[in-house]
Design a protein around this motif. Structure first.
Motif, PDB file in Angstrom:
ATOM      1  N   PRO A 136       0.819  -1.223   0.000  1.00 32.93           N
ATOM      2  CA  PRO A 136       0.000   0.000   0.000  1.00 32.93           C
ATOM      3  C   PRO A 136       0.845   1.262   0.000  1.00 32.93           C
ATOM      4  N   GLU A 137       1.964   1.246   0.721  1.00 37.13           N
ATOM      5  CA  GLU A 137       2.828   2.425   0.773  1.00 37.13           C
ATOM      6  C   GLU A 137       3.356   2.787  -0.613  1.00 37.13           C
ATOM      7  N   ASP A 138       3.801   1.784  -1.375  1.00 38.10           N
ATOM      8  CA  ASP A 138       4.353   2.076  -2.695  1.00 38.10           C
ATOM      9  C   ASP A 138       3.267   2.485  -3.682  1.00 38.10           C
ATOM     10  N   LEU A 139       2.074   1.921  -3.525  1.00 38.95           N
ATOM     11  CA  LEU A 139       0.968   2.365  -4.372  1.00 38.95           C
ATOM     12  C   LEU A 139       0.663   3.834  -4.122  1.00 38.95           C
ATOM     13  N   ALA A 140       0.668   4.235  -2.861  1.00 35.52           N
ATOM     14  CA  ALA A 140       0.435   5.648  -2.533  1.00 35.52           C
ATOM     15  C   ALA A 140       1.544   6.527  -3.092  1.00 35.52           C
ATOM     16  N   ARG A 141       2.787   6.068  -3.020  1.00 37.63           N
ATOM     17  CA  ARG A 141       3.906   6.842  -3.575  1.00 37.63           C
ATOM     18  C   ARG A 141       3.732   7.037  -5.082  1.00 37.63           C
ATOM     19  N   LEU A 142       3.336   5.978  -5.775  1.00 35.17           N
ATOM     20  CA  LEU A 142       3.151   6.074  -7.218  1.00 35.17           C
ATOM     21  C   LEU A 142       2.018   7.045  -7.565  1.00 35.17           C
ATOM     22  N   LEU A 143       0.932   6.987  -6.823  1.00 35.08           N
ATOM     23  CA  LEU A 143      -0.183   7.885  -7.106  1.00 35.08           C
ATOM     24  C   LEU A 143       0.176   9.346  -6.814  1.00 35.08           C
ATOM     25  N   ARG A 144       1.028   9.577  -5.834  1.00 30.17           N
ATOM     26  CA  ARG A 144       1.479  10.955  -5.596  1.00 30.17           C
ATOM     27  C   ARG A 144       2.278  11.476  -6.790  1.00 30.17           C
ATOM     28  N   VAL A 145       3.070  10.591  -7.400  1.00 31.20           N
ATOM     29  CA  VAL A 145       3.810  10.987  -8.598  1.00 31.20           C
ATOM     30  C   VAL A 145       2.841  11.311  -9.731  1.00 31.20           C
ATOM     31  N   LEU A 146       1.842  10.460  -9.944  1.00 34.57           N
ATOM     32  CA  LEU A 146       0.874  10.699 -11.016  1.00 34.57           C
ATOM     33  C   LEU A 146       0.118  11.997 -10.771  1.00 34.57           C
ATOM     34  N   ARG A 147      -0.299  12.224  -9.521  1.00 37.63           N
ATOM     35  CA  ARG A 147      -1.003  13.469  -9.212  1.00 37.63           C
ATOM     36  C   ARG A 147      -0.119  14.676  -9.509  1.00 37.63           C
ATOM     37  N   GLY A 148       1.142  14.600  -9.139  1.00 40.67           N
ATOM     38  CA  GLY A 148       2.049  15.707  -9.390  1.00 40.67           C
ATOM     39  C   GLY A 148       2.223  15.994 -10.865  1.00 40.67           C
ATOM     40  N   ARG A 149       2.310  14.933 -11.666  1.00 37.04           N
ATOM     41  CA  ARG A 149       2.464  15.139 -13.112  1.00 37.04           C
ATOM     42  C   ARG A 149       1.205  15.753 -13.705  1.00 37.04           C
ATOM     43  N   LEU A 150       0.040  15.309 -13.255  1.00 38.70           N
ATOM     44  CA  LEU A 150      -1.199  15.850 -13.796  1.00 38.70           C
ATOM     45  C   LEU A 150      -1.389  17.311 -13.404  1.00 38.70           C
ATOM     46  N   GLU A 151      -0.981  17.668 -12.194  1.00 44.24           N
ATOM     47  CA  GLU A 151      -1.230  19.018 -11.709  1.00 44.24           C
ATOM     48  C   GLU A 151      -0.193  20.028 -12.188  1.00 44.24           C
ATOM     49  N   THR A 152       0.979  19.548 -12.619  1.00 43.65           N
ATOM     50  CA  THR A 152       2.035  20.499 -12.992  1.00 43.65           C
ATOM     51  C   THR A 152       2.427  20.428 -14.464  1.00 43.65           C
ATOM     52  N   ASP A 153       2.340  19.237 -15.077  1.00 43.64           N
ATOM     53  CA  ASP A 153       2.845  19.085 -16.437  1.00 43.64           C
ATOM     54  C   ASP A 153       1.839  19.489 -17.505  1.00 43.64           C
ATOM     55  N   ARG A 154       0.577  19.209 -17.247  1.00 43.59           N
ATOM     56  CA  ARG A 154      -0.429  19.484 -18.273  1.00 43.59           C
ATOM     57  C   ARG A 154      -1.805  19.446 -17.627  1.00 43.59           C
ATOM     58  N   GLN A 155      -2.787  19.921 -18.349  1.00 46.01           N
ATOM     59  CA  GLN A 155      -4.149  19.835 -17.867  1.00 46.01           C
ATOM     60  C   GLN A 155      -4.614  18.379 -17.931  1.00 46.01           C
ATOM     61  N   PRO A 156      -5.235  17.872 -16.866  1.00 50.10           N
ATOM     62  CA  PRO A 156      -5.716  16.491 -16.897  1.00 50.10           C
ATOM     63  C   PRO A 156      -6.749  16.283 -18.001  1.00 50.10           C
ATOM     64  N   VAL A 157      -6.678  15.135 -18.625  1.00 51.14           N
ATOM     65  CA  VAL A 157      -7.665  14.744 -19.634  1.00 51.14           C
ATOM     66  C   VAL A 157      -8.627  13.779 -18.966  1.00 51.14           C
ATOM     67  N   PHE A 158      -9.865  14.205 -18.747  1.00 53.51           N
ATOM     68  CA  PHE A 158     -10.834  13.377 -18.049  1.00 53.51           C
ATOM     69  C   PHE A 158     -11.678  12.583 -19.033  1.00 53.51           C
ATOM     70  N   VAL A 159     -11.911  11.325 -18.695  1.00 52.84           N
ATOM     71  CA  VAL A 159     -12.852  10.485 -19.421  1.00 52.84           C
ATOM     72  C   VAL A 159     -14.105  10.396 -18.557  1.00 52.84           C
ATOM     73  N   PRO A 160     -15.292  10.712 -19.080  1.00 51.73           N
ATOM     74  CA  PRO A 160     -16.504  10.611 -18.262  1.00 51.73           C
ATOM     75  C   PRO A 160     -16.701   9.186 -17.758  1.00 51.73           C
ATOM     76  N   THR A 161     -17.133   9.078 -16.521  1.00 46.47           N
ATOM     77  CA  THR A 161     -17.374   7.771 -15.932  1.00 46.47           C
ATOM     78  C   THR A 161     -18.855   7.561 -15.692  1.00 46.47           C
ATOM     79  N   ILE A 162     -19.195   6.377 -15.231  1.00 45.93           N
ATOM     80  CA  ILE A 162     -20.582   5.975 -15.047  1.00 45.93           C
ATOM     81  C   ILE A 162     -20.780   5.547 -13.608  1.00 45.93           C
TER      82      ILE A 162
END
Length: 356
Positions: A136-162
């Motif tokens: 769980p710790e490493d999964l959280a670390r990876l998601l923090r990296v993904l969040r950082g890339r989405l918030e700083t590198d480019r605008q997130p591209v959202f796919v509508p969900t159901i």
């Protein structure tokens, strides 16, 4: 390969019965890719959200073609660029060597204890569609990296969900509603009877991770993680809500449409019957691979419908729910004969074919 590259070829498709799709040896992923591309698309790329679908298997094979490396090795090295030493892997030999709580696939009842899940189950061919496992710790670390890339590198591209749980998907990470105009990034992962939910508040440093060794608690674990995050960050008021099919208005079926029928995908067949009350009765039959790996037993019948259907109550037009489960029915706006059952994660087309 960047997340956007894999997202661009995502397709919701079905894979034919049997054959080399379940092999673990060399060439299994190539055989799976060939089987997938031989099938017609159930919707055009980008039209219909379907989590962990066969497009990821194709993306994994494409990675091997472009890099000359096994997808597992490429994924390990790619993650290490951002995390350093980490536990996330799709290699059985790496996962099995680590100590782990024993996972359970089904809850206990008055007649039997909780049923343990297999220690490892992912066929090599399908591993890019969700075969990574780690702490769980490493999964959280990876998601923090993904969040950082989405918030700083480019605008997130959202796919509508159901459904009620998400407000959209970006590459590799989901967006959840916490309150009115308040959201969290995160992911819910399940594997070998384990479940882990990670939530990261937008614009704040807090991260919440909740894990359990009971796969059937996935919905409750996700909601617990959100409630903890709401408490920690002092978010007041109820979670923001939206109609379950808000992103797919053009896909809404006419009120008189009967959703009854058989819906088949890679690893499961859903048999739906309309109840006189307006609710539905749902019976699920898993593929032999998943039945053995998830539930520890072979399927007794491989030709008839599944027994013991579950009743899901109507709560919105063509949307049904029971404890920990939801099912929504849609119709393709251009091919009105194409109906889909969607559980909030995966799209399953209506068909006359039985998976088994």
């Amino acid at each position: 390969m960047s997340p956007s590259a894999s997202s661009s070829i995502i397709r919701a498709g079905s894979i034919p019965n049997g054959g080399r799709i379940w092999e673990r040896g060399e060439g299994a992923r190539r055989a799976a890719a060939r089987a997938i591309v031989a099938q017609p698309l159930i919707a055009r790329p980008g039209e219909l959200f379907s989590y962990s679908n066969s497009g990821y298997v194709l993306a994994g094979y494409l990675t091997e073609v472009l890099t000359g490396k096994a997808w597992e090795d490429f994924a390990d090295a790619r993650i290490a660029r951002y995390l350093g030493d980490h536990s996330l892997s799709a290699r059985a030999e790496r996962v099995l060597m680590r100590p782990a709580a024993r996972g359970h696939a089904t809850p206990p009842s008055k007649d039997r204890p909780a049923l343990p899940a297999a220690r490892w189950y992912a066929p090599a061919a399908l591993a890019p569609g969700g075969g990574l496992a780690g702490t769980p710790e490493d999964l959280a670390r990876l998601l923090r990296v993904l969040r950082g890339r989405l918030e700083t590198d480019r605008q997130p591209v959202f796919v509508p969900t159901i459904g009620w749980r998400h407000s959209g998907w970006a590459p590799g990470i989901a967006r959840y509603r916490l309150g009115e105009n308040v959201f969290a990034w995160g992911h819910d992962g399940t594997t070998v009877g384990q479940v882990c939910a990670v939530r990261l508040c937008e614009g704040r440093p807090e991260t919440v991770v909740v894990a359990a060794n009971a796969a059937w608690t996935a919905l409750q674990v996700g909601r617990l993680a959100e409630e903890i995050l709401r408490t920690v960050t002092a978010i007041a008021g109820p979670a923001d809500s939206a109609p379950p099919l808000a992103g797919y208005e053009d896909w809404t079926m006419p009120p008189e449409t009967d959703p009854s029928g058989r819906y088949a995908r890679l690893n499961a067949t859903l048999t739906v019957a309309l109840h006189p009350s307006g609710d539905i009765l749902l019976a699920e039959t898993y593929s032999p691979q998943d039945a053995l790996n998830w539930f520890g037993a072979k399927i007794a019948s491989t030709t008839g419908p599944a027994a013991n259907p579950e009743r899901l109550q109507l709560y919105a037009r063509h949307s049904y729910a029971a404890a920990g489960k939801e099912l929504h029915f849609l119709r393709h706006p251009e091919a009105t004969g194409c109906l889909y059952a969607h559980d909030g994660m995966r799209a399953t087309p209506r068909t006359s074919r039985f998976w088994l």
